[in-house]
Design an enzyme around this catalytic site. Structure first.
Site, PDB file in Angstrom:
ATOM      1  N   HIS A   1      -9.815   5.429   1.942  1.00  0.00           N
ATOM      2  CA  HIS A   1      -8.498   5.807   1.416  1.00  0.00           C
ATOM      3  C   HIS A   1      -8.155   7.291   1.527  1.00  0.00           C
ATOM      4  O   HIS A   1      -7.014   7.664   1.234  1.00  0.00           O
ATOM      5  CB  HIS A   1      -8.358   5.313  -0.027  1.00  0.00           C
ATOM      6  CG  HIS A   1      -8.243   3.809  -0.091  1.00  0.00           C
ATOM      7  ND1 HIS A   1      -9.328   2.980   0.074  1.00  0.00           N
ATOM      8  CD2 HIS A   1      -7.178   2.988  -0.245  1.00  0.00           C
ATOM      9  CE1 HIS A   1      -8.933   1.715  -0.005  1.00  0.00           C
ATOM     10  NE2 HIS A   1      -7.636   1.697  -0.200  1.00  0.00           N
TER      11      HIS A   1
ATOM     12  N   ASP B   1       0.041   2.136   8.712  1.00  0.00           N
ATOM     13  CA  ASP B   1      -0.486   1.372   9.850  1.00  0.00           C
ATOM     14  C   ASP B   1       0.362   1.484  11.132  1.00  0.00           C
ATOM     15  O   ASP B   1      -0.129   1.198  12.215  1.00  0.00           O
ATOM     16  CB  ASP B   1      -0.601  -0.112   9.469  1.00  0.00           C
ATOM     17  CG  ASP B   1      -1.507  -0.332   8.262  1.00  0.00           C
ATOM     18  OD1 ASP B   1      -2.346   0.549   7.996  1.00  0.00           O
ATOM     19  OD2 ASP B   1      -1.373  -1.368   7.588  1.00  0.00           O
TER      20      ASP B   1
ATOM     21  N   GLU C   1     -10.238  -0.959  11.779  1.00  0.00           N
ATOM     22  CA  GLU C   1     -10.819  -1.959  10.859  1.00  0.00           C
ATOM     23  C   GLU C   1     -10.530  -3.394  11.297  1.00  0.00           C
ATOM     24  O   GLU C   1     -11.263  -4.311  10.941  1.00  0.00           O
ATOM     25  CB  GLU C   1     -10.332  -1.740   9.416  1.00  0.00           C
ATOM     26  CG  GLU C   1      -8.842  -1.910   9.242  1.00  0.00           C
ATOM     27  CD  GLU C   1      -8.373  -1.729   7.802  1.00  0.00           C
ATOM     28  OE1 GLU C   1      -9.207  -1.634   6.901  1.00  0.00           O
ATOM     29  OE2 GLU C   1      -7.150  -1.690   7.606  1.00  0.00           O
TER      30      GLU C   1
ATOM     31  N   ARG D   1     -25.633  14.251  17.714  1.00  0.00           N
ATOM     32  CA  ARG D   1     -25.561  12.879  17.199  1.00  0.00           C
ATOM     33  C   ARG D   1     -24.359  12.096  17.725  1.00  0.00           C
ATOM     34  O   ARG D   1     -23.408  12.668  18.271  1.00  0.00           O
ATOM     35  CB  ARG D   1     -25.419  12.919  15.672  1.00  0.00           C
ATOM     36  CG  ARG D   1     -26.733  12.991  14.976  1.00  0.00           C
ATOM     37  CD  ARG D   1     -26.520  13.068  13.477  1.00  0.00           C
ATOM     38  NE  ARG D   1     -27.791  12.987  12.801  1.00  0.00           N
ATOM     39  CZ  ARG D   1     -28.043  13.502  11.613  1.00  0.00           C
ATOM     40  NH1 ARG D   1     -27.107  14.149  10.956  1.00  0.00           N
ATOM     41  NH2 ARG D   1     -29.225  13.383  11.067  1.00  0.00           N
TER      42      ARG D   1
ATOM     43  N   GLN E   1      -7.603   8.674   4.163  1.00  0.00           N
ATOM     44  CA  GLN E   1      -6.588   8.740   5.214  1.00  0.00           C
ATOM     45  C   GLN E   1      -5.203   8.312   4.715  1.00  0.00           C
ATOM     46  O   GLN E   1      -4.203   8.492   5.389  1.00  0.00           O
ATOM     47  CB  GLN E   1      -7.001   7.928   6.443  1.00  0.00           C
ATOM     48  CG  GLN E   1      -7.126   6.456   6.211  1.00  0.00           C
ATOM     49  CD  GLN E   1      -8.026   5.753   7.212  1.00  0.00           C
ATOM     50  OE1 GLN E   1      -7.717   5.673   8.391  1.00  0.00           O
ATOM     51  NE2 GLN E   1      -9.145   5.259   6.743  1.00  0.00           N
TER      52      GLN E   1
ATOM     53  N   GLY F   1       0.843  -1.205   0.000  1.00  0.00           N
ATOM     54  CA  GLY F   1       0.000   0.000   0.000  1.00  0.00           C
ATOM     55  C   GLY F   1       0.871   1.244   0.000  1.00  0.00           C
ATOM     56  O   GLY F   1       1.889   1.289   0.684  1.00  0.00           O
TER      57      GLY F   1
HETATM   58  O1  F6P Z   1      -1.497  -1.307   4.886  1.00  0.00           O
HETATM   59  C1  F6P Z   1      -2.108  -0.112   4.525  1.00  0.00           C
HETATM   60  C2  F6P Z   1      -3.598  -0.265   4.335  1.00  0.00           C
HETATM   61  O2  F6P Z   1      -4.115   0.995   4.017  1.00  0.00           O
HETATM   62  C3  F6P Z   1      -4.329  -0.892   5.512  1.00  0.00           C
HETATM   63  O3  F6P Z   1      -4.564   0.028   6.545  1.00  0.00           O
HETATM   64  C4  F6P Z   1      -5.579  -1.399   4.834  1.00  0.00           C
HETATM   65  O4  F6P Z   1      -6.098  -2.500   5.528  1.00  0.00           O
HETATM   66  C5  F6P Z   1      -5.101  -1.802   3.471  1.00  0.00           C
HETATM   67  O5  F6P Z   1      -3.867  -1.131   3.263  1.00  0.00           O
HETATM   68  C6  F6P Z   1      -6.046  -1.487   2.348  1.00  0.00           C
HETATM   69  O6  F6P Z   1      -5.530  -1.990   1.182  1.00  0.00           O
HETATM   70  P1  F6P Z   1      -6.067  -1.630  -0.280  1.00  0.00           P
HETATM   71  O7  F6P Z   1      -5.643  -0.224  -0.586  1.00  0.00           O
HETATM   72  O8  F6P Z   1      -5.413  -2.619  -1.159  1.00  0.00           O
HETATM   73  O9  F6P Z   1      -7.546  -1.732  -0.214  1.00  0.00           O
END
Ligand code: F6P
Length: 374
Positions: A284, A152, A251, A187, A286, A11
Site C-alpha cells: 500500500h 490501476d 500482482e 543482487r 504505492q 480503493g
Molecule cells: O484497485 C486498487 C488496488 O490497490 C489494487 O491495485 C489492489 O489489487 C487492491 O486495490 C487492493 O485492495 P485492498 O486495499 O482492499 O487490499
C-alpha cells in the site's frame, strides 16, 4: 437550487481529494448546494451525519492531501437492492438528486445501476409509506456522473485514471532505492506491484526504471518456458556489465494457461541462475501519499467538468464518465467504458492475449520488449 452529492468509493487513490475539492467548489460557483457523502456507499446507506453539506473553505488545502479525506469503503450492502432503496431514501430526505462518484469500474457500475433502478425504488418508497407522492415529485430521476479514481489505470476509454501517475511515481522511486542496494550487493530483486488485473503500473515502471523483465497479465508468459527466457535476459544483462537485476511482477501476472505467476516462482528461477535474490512487495505504500501534479490537475479539471455535466444532463442522457483522451477532458457513456474494460478481461479469460494487448498499451509493450528487455 440543485443539490449535488460527491463521494469516493472503492480503493482510495491519490488525487481523490482534488476531485472532491473541485466538485465542491465548481458546484458552489455554479450556484448549487454540494454535499459530501462520507465512507463511500456506506454513507449513502446510513445517511445522517455521513451526508455533510460542504462550504468553500471545507476543502481548503485538500490538493496536497493523500488518500481520500471523506473516506471510502467497499460496501457489500449497496450491491443488494434493499441497500440501494435505503440509499435512495436518504438522498430524497436531503433533497439530493445528483451524484458524482469517484471510483473504479465496480463502483461506477453500481452507480449506473442505482440510476436505472431509481424510478422503481422511489415508487417502492411511496408504496411502503416512507414518502408521499408529493414528497417524491421533484425526485423523478437521479443524475449520475463518474470520475475514475484508481491507481490501476485499468479503465478503457480514458488515458489515465486519477491516482495512477502518483502510484507509478512512488513505484519508480522505490525501485530506484532498491536498485542502489541491489547494485551494492550484486543482487537480483523481484518487485511486486499492484494493479489488480491490469499490468499498466508494472509496464510503465518497467520502462521508467529499465527493469530487466516484467510480468503482466496481458502479455501472458509461456507456461513452463518463461523461467528460461527470464534467465536468458538477466544473464545477458549481466554479461553487458549490469551489477543488479530488477524484475517487476504485476500482482495479476499470469502464464498462458492462466496460472498466476508469483514473486516466489520468479525468485526461484533467478536463484536457479545463481543470483542472490530478494523479494520486495511494495503493497500500500504505492497507493498512499500525496498526489503528483498530473493527478491534481486531472482531478481538478475532471471535477469541474463533472459539475457541468450534472447541470447539462437530461433524464435521457446516458450516465457519463469524465475521461481524458489525448490531453482533452472528454465525456463518454460510462457503461460503454465499463463494457470495453470488461472486454480486456474476457480476452484474457479466453486466452486471446493479442486482443488483450491491442486493447491496452500495445505500443508501450512493444517498446519495452524491443528496447529494454532484450
Ligand atoms: O484497485 C486498487 C488496488 O490497490 C489494487 O491495485 C489492489 O489489487 C487492491 O486495490 C487492493 O485492495 P485492498 O486495499 O482492499 O487490499
Amino acid at each position: 437550487k440543485k443539490k449535488i452529492a460527491v463521494m469516493t468509493s472503492g480503493g482510495d487513490s491519490p488525487g481523490m481529494n482534488s476531485a472532491v475539492r473541485a466538485v465542491v467548489r465548481a458546484g458552489i460557483y455554479y450556484g448549487c448546494d454540494v454535499y459530501a457523502v462520507y465512507e463511500g456507499y456506506e454513507g449513502l446507506l446510513k445517511g445522517g451525519d455521513l451526508l455533510k453539506k460542504m462550504e468553500w473553505q471545507d476543502v481548503r488545502g485538500w490538493l496536497s492531501e493523500g488518500g481520500t479525506l471523506i473516506g471510502t469503503a467497499r460496501c457489500m450492502e449497496f450491491r443488494e437492492r434493499w441497500g440501494r432503496k435505503q440509499a435512495a431514501g436518504n438522498l430524497i430526505r436531503e433533497g439530493i438528486d445528483a451524484l458524482v462518484v469517484c471510483g473504479g469500474d465496480g463502483s461506477l457500475t453500481g452507480a449506473d445501476l442505482f440510476r436505472s433502478e431509481w424510478p422503481s425504488l422511489v415508487k417502492e418508497l411511496v408504496e411502503d409509506g416512507t414518502f408521499t407522492e408529493e414528497q417524491v415529485e421533484p425526485y423523478k430521476n437521479l443524475t449520475i456522473v463518474g470520475l475514475v479514481g484508481s491507481i490501476d489505470n485499468d479503465m478503457s476509454g480514458t488515458d489515465s485514471t486519477i491516482g495512477a501517475y502518483s502510484a507509478l511515481e512512488r513505484i519508480c522511486e522505490m525501485v530506484d532505492y532498491i536498485d542502489a542496494t541491489a547494485k551494492s550487493h550484486s543482487r537480483a530483486f523481484v518487485v511486486e506491484v499492484m494493479g489488480r488485473h491490469c499490468g499498466w503500473l508494472a509496464l510503465m515502471a518497467g520502462i521508467a526504471t529499465a527493469a530487466d523483465y516484467i510480468f503482466i497479465p496481458e502479455r501472458a508468459a509461456p507456461s513452463g518456458e518463461w523461467q528460461k527466457e527470464l534467465q536468458r535476459v538477466c544473464q545477458a544483462h549481466r554479461e553487458k556489465g549490469r551489477r543488479n537485476n530488477t524484475v517487476i511482477v504485476a500482482e495479476g501476472a499470469l502464464d498462458d494457461k492462466l496460472n498466476p505467476i508469483t514473486s516466489e516462482q520468479v525468485k526461484d528461477a533467478l536463484i536457479e541462475l545463481g543470483l542472490d535474490t530478494k523479494i520486495t512487495t511494495l503493497g500500500h505504500v504505492q497507493r498512499g501519499g500525496t498526489a503528483v501534479a498530473h493527478d491534481r490537475w486531472l482531478a481538478t479539471l475532471q471535477g469541474v467538468d463533472a459539475v457541468k455535466a450534472v447541470l447539462e444532463m437530461t433524464p435521457d442522457t446516458p450516465s457519463p464518465l469524465i475521461g481524458i483522451l489525448e490531453n482533452k477532458i472528454i465525456r463518454m457513456p460510462l457503461m460503454e467504458s465499463v463494457k470495453l474494460t470488461k472486454s480486456v478481461a474476457d480476452a484474457i479469460e479466453h486466452k486471446d492475449f493479442d486482443k488483450a494487448i491491442s486493447l491496452r498499451d500495445s505500443e508501450f509493450i512493444e517498446l519495452y520488449e524491443n528496447f529494454i528487455s532484450t
